[in-house]
Motif scaffolding. Structure first.
Motif, PDB file in Angstrom:
ATOM      1  N   ALA A 170       5.717  17.924  -3.688  1.00  0.00           N
ATOM      2  CA  ALA A 170       4.890  17.868  -4.905  1.00  0.00           C
ATOM      3  C   ALA A 170       5.275  16.658  -5.753  1.00  0.00           C
ATOM      4  N   MET A 171       6.572  16.395  -5.901  1.00  0.00           N
ATOM      5  CA  MET A 171       7.012  15.242  -6.687  1.00  0.00           C
ATOM      6  C   MET A 171       6.642  13.933  -5.997  1.00  0.00           C
ATOM      7  N   THR A 172       6.706  13.923  -4.667  1.00  0.00           N
ATOM      8  CA  THR A 172       6.295  12.737  -3.900  1.00  0.00           C
ATOM      9  C   THR A 172       4.811  12.474  -4.105  1.00  0.00           C
ATOM     10  N   CYS A 173       4.010  13.517  -3.984  1.00  0.00           N
ATOM     11  CA  CYS A 173       2.559  13.376  -4.164  1.00  0.00           C
ATOM     12  C   CYS A 173       2.213  12.968  -5.598  1.00  0.00           C
ATOM     13  N   ALA A 174       3.006  13.412  -6.562  1.00  0.00           N
ATOM     14  CA  ALA A 174       2.764  13.009  -7.960  1.00  0.00           C
ATOM     15  C   ALA A 174       2.889  11.501  -8.096  1.00  0.00           C
ATOM     16  N   ASP A 175       3.873  10.912  -7.426  1.00  0.00           N
ATOM     17  CA  ASP A 175       4.004   9.449  -7.461  1.00  0.00           C
ATOM     18  C   ASP A 175       2.863   8.775  -6.714  1.00  0.00           C
ATOM     19  N   ARG A 216      -2.966  10.466   4.374  1.00  0.00           N
ATOM     20  CA  ARG A 216      -2.675   9.429   5.370  1.00  0.00           C
ATOM     21  C   ARG A 216      -1.294   8.801   5.162  1.00  0.00           C
ATOM     22  N   TRP A 217      -0.836   8.743   3.916  1.00  0.00           N
ATOM     23  CA  TRP A 217       0.467   8.146   3.625  1.00  0.00           C
ATOM     24  C   TRP A 217       1.568   8.831   4.436  1.00  0.00           C
ATOM     25  N   PHE A 218       1.453  10.130   4.613  1.00  0.00           N
ATOM     26  CA  PHE A 218       2.477  10.873   5.341  1.00  0.00           C
ATOM     27  C   PHE A 218       2.409  10.676   6.856  1.00  0.00           C
ATOM     28  N   VAL A 219       1.232  10.422   7.401  1.00  0.00           N
ATOM     29  CA  VAL A 219       1.072  10.457   8.862  1.00  0.00           C
ATOM     30  C   VAL A 219       0.736   9.118   9.515  1.00  0.00           C
ATOM     31  N   ARG A 220       0.412   8.096   8.734  1.00  0.00           N
ATOM     32  CA  ARG A 220       0.017   6.840   9.379  1.00  0.00           C
ATOM     33  C   ARG A 220       1.233   6.132   9.967  1.00  0.00           C
ATOM     34  N   PRO A 221       1.050   5.528  11.153  1.00  0.00           N
ATOM     35  CA  PRO A 221       2.138   4.758  11.761  1.00  0.00           C
ATOM     36  C   PRO A 221       2.473   3.543  10.896  1.00  0.00           C
ATOM     37  N   ARG A 222       3.749   3.241  10.774  1.00  0.00           N
ATOM     38  CA  ARG A 222       4.198   2.117   9.956  1.00  0.00           C
ATOM     39  C   ARG A 222       4.937   1.107  10.821  1.00  0.00           C
ATOM     40  N   PRO A 223       4.487  -0.138  10.774  1.00  0.00           N
ATOM     41  CA  PRO A 223       5.192  -1.175  11.542  1.00  0.00           C
ATOM     42  C   PRO A 223       6.674  -1.260  11.170  1.00  0.00           C
ATOM     43  N   SER A 224       6.993  -1.052   9.888  1.00  0.00           N
ATOM     44  CA  SER A 224       8.391  -1.131   9.458  1.00  0.00           C
ATOM     45  C   SER A 224       9.244  -0.016  10.063  1.00  0.00           C
ATOM     46  N   LEU A 225       8.590   1.023  10.566  1.00  0.00           N
ATOM     47  CA  LEU A 225       9.302   2.135  11.221  1.00  0.00           C
ATOM     48  C   LEU A 225       9.047   2.130  12.723  1.00  0.00           C
ATOM     49  N   GLU A 226       8.644   0.961  13.250  1.00  0.00           N
ATOM     50  CA  GLU A 226       8.341   0.810  14.679  1.00  0.00           C
ATOM     51  C   GLU A 226       7.292   1.810  15.135  1.00  0.00           C
ATOM     52  N   ALA A 257      16.823  11.172   4.673  1.00  0.00           N
ATOM     53  CA  ALA A 257      15.378  11.079   4.934  1.00  0.00           C
ATOM     54  C   ALA A 257      14.563  11.575   3.746  1.00  0.00           C
ATOM     55  N   GLY A 258      15.003  12.673   3.126  1.00  0.00           N
ATOM     56  CA  GLY A 258      14.293  13.204   1.959  1.00  0.00           C
ATOM     57  C   GLY A 258      14.361  12.249   0.776  1.00  0.00           C
ATOM     58  N   ALA A 270      11.959   7.825  -2.643  1.00  0.00           N
ATOM     59  CA  ALA A 270      12.085   6.446  -3.122  1.00  0.00           C
ATOM     60  C   ALA A 270      10.889   5.607  -2.692  1.00  0.00           C
ATOM     61  N   LEU A 271      10.414   5.822  -1.471  1.00  0.00           N
ATOM     62  CA  LEU A 271       9.250   5.076  -0.982  1.00  0.00           C
ATOM     63  C   LEU A 271       8.017   5.400  -1.822  1.00  0.00           C
ATOM     64  N   ALA A 272       7.810   6.664  -2.138  1.00  0.00           N
ATOM     65  CA  ALA A 272       6.665   7.056  -2.973  1.00  0.00           C
ATOM     66  C   ALA A 272       6.814   6.517  -4.388  1.00  0.00           C
ATOM     67  N   ALA A 273       8.020   6.569  -4.946  1.00  0.00           N
ATOM     68  CA  ALA A 273       8.247   6.058  -6.302  1.00  0.00           C
ATOM     69  C   ALA A 273       7.983   4.559  -6.367  1.00  0.00           C
ATOM     70  N   SER A 274       8.279   3.850  -5.281  1.00  0.00           N
ATOM     71  CA  SER A 274       8.035   2.404  -5.286  1.00  0.00           C
ATOM     72  C   SER A 274       6.541   2.106  -5.311  1.00  0.00           C
ATOM     73  N   VAL A 275       5.726   2.987  -4.755  1.00  0.00           N
ATOM     74  CA  VAL A 275       4.268   2.809  -4.796  1.00  0.00           C
ATOM     75  C   VAL A 275       3.784   2.882  -6.233  1.00  0.00           C
ATOM     76  N   LEU A 276       4.287   3.854  -6.999  1.00  0.00           N
ATOM     77  CA  LEU A 276       3.878   3.989  -8.402  1.00  0.00           C
ATOM     78  C   LEU A 276       4.372   2.798  -9.214  1.00  0.00           C
ATOM     79  N   SER A 277       5.603   2.329  -8.940  1.00  0.00           N
ATOM     80  CA  SER A 277       6.134   1.187  -9.673  1.00  0.00           C
ATOM     81  C   SER A 277       5.306  -0.061  -9.430  1.00  0.00           C
ATOM     82  N   ILE A 278       4.886  -0.276  -8.193  1.00  0.00           N
ATOM     83  CA  ILE A 278       4.054  -1.437  -7.872  1.00  0.00           C
ATOM     84  C   ILE A 278       2.726  -1.326  -8.596  1.00  0.00           C
ATOM     85  N   GLY A 279       2.143  -0.117  -8.609  1.00  0.00           N
ATOM     86  CA  GLY A 279       0.862   0.079  -9.282  1.00  0.00           C
ATOM     87  C   GLY A 279       0.948  -0.117 -10.772  1.00  0.00           C
TER      88      GLY A 279
END
Length: 197
Positions: free
Chosen positions: A135-140, A152-162, A180-181, A186-195
């Motif tokens: 819930a906190m991840t989705c809030a960000d 899609r953010w949760f399931v899309r393949p990421r080149p940075s994760l091979e 991992a948690g 942190a990855l989700a929080a960085s999305v909000l910071s960029i926005g």
């Protein structure tokens, strides 16, 4: 006392609104968390509602007198982040990402999800902790993506994760305090910071 930066106040109110919304602690009458940052009046109403639930009582008291108090906003956001509310979180999270993805991310069966969501069984602590972290991840993520984008953010393949996804990185029985948690948050929080920049 220095005058708060209006942009920081807006971002703080937005973060508070989305978090309260996704753990089911806002009240539709406040209008908070519906996509726009809550107004000063809405922040006061939301803070009072949270305080009645025992969340952030001191911060809520300060916000009732000074709705632009950044310190109190930060304290109330932290209080929401540290106060899992599994019984009220199921409905907004099911509406946002759907039962199939939610069950998969939680590492539980769809039938268990239904029992926990209908409150016919109490979710185990580890499931409640994962639900709250999601819930906190989705809030960000809400600050940058629509509902499809969040899923899609949760399931899309990421080149940075091979080619792996966030879901793949979490594993089956992940813990919000595991590397991992914490990485997911942190990855989700960085999305909000960029926005916000």
């Amino acid at each position: 006392m220095a005058r708060p930066d209006p942009a920081e106040v807006v971002l703080g109110r937005y973060r508070l609104g989305t978090r309260a919304e996704l753990v089911g602690l806002n009240d539709d009458s406040t209008g908070a968390g519906a996509g726009a940052p809550p107004t000063a009046h809405q922040v006061v109403s939301l803070a009072e509602r949270l305080a009645r639930r025992g969340v952030g009582v001191a911060a809520a008291s300060s916000l009732s007198r000074h709705p632009a108090d950044l310190t109190a906003l930060a304290q109330l956001i932290d209080a929401v982040e540290q106060s899992p509310q599994p019984d009220s979180t199921w409905a907004p999270m099911r509406a946002l990402i759907g039962d199939d993805l939610l069950a998969d991310l939680l590492g539980i069966s769809p039938s268990s999800l239904m029992r926990y969501a209908n409150l016919s069984r109490t979710a185990p602590d580890e499931v409640a902790a994962r639900l709250h972290a999601l819930a906190m991840t989705c809030a960000d993520l809400r600050g940058a993506y629509n509902e499809l984008g969040i899923r899609r953010w949760f399931v899309r393949p990421r080149p940075s994760l091979e080619g792996a996804s966030v879901r793949d990185q979490l594993g089956q029985s992940w813990d919000p305090d595991s590397p991992a948690g914490r990485w997911m948050r942190a990855l989700a929080a960085s999305v909000l910071s960029i926005g916000a920049t």
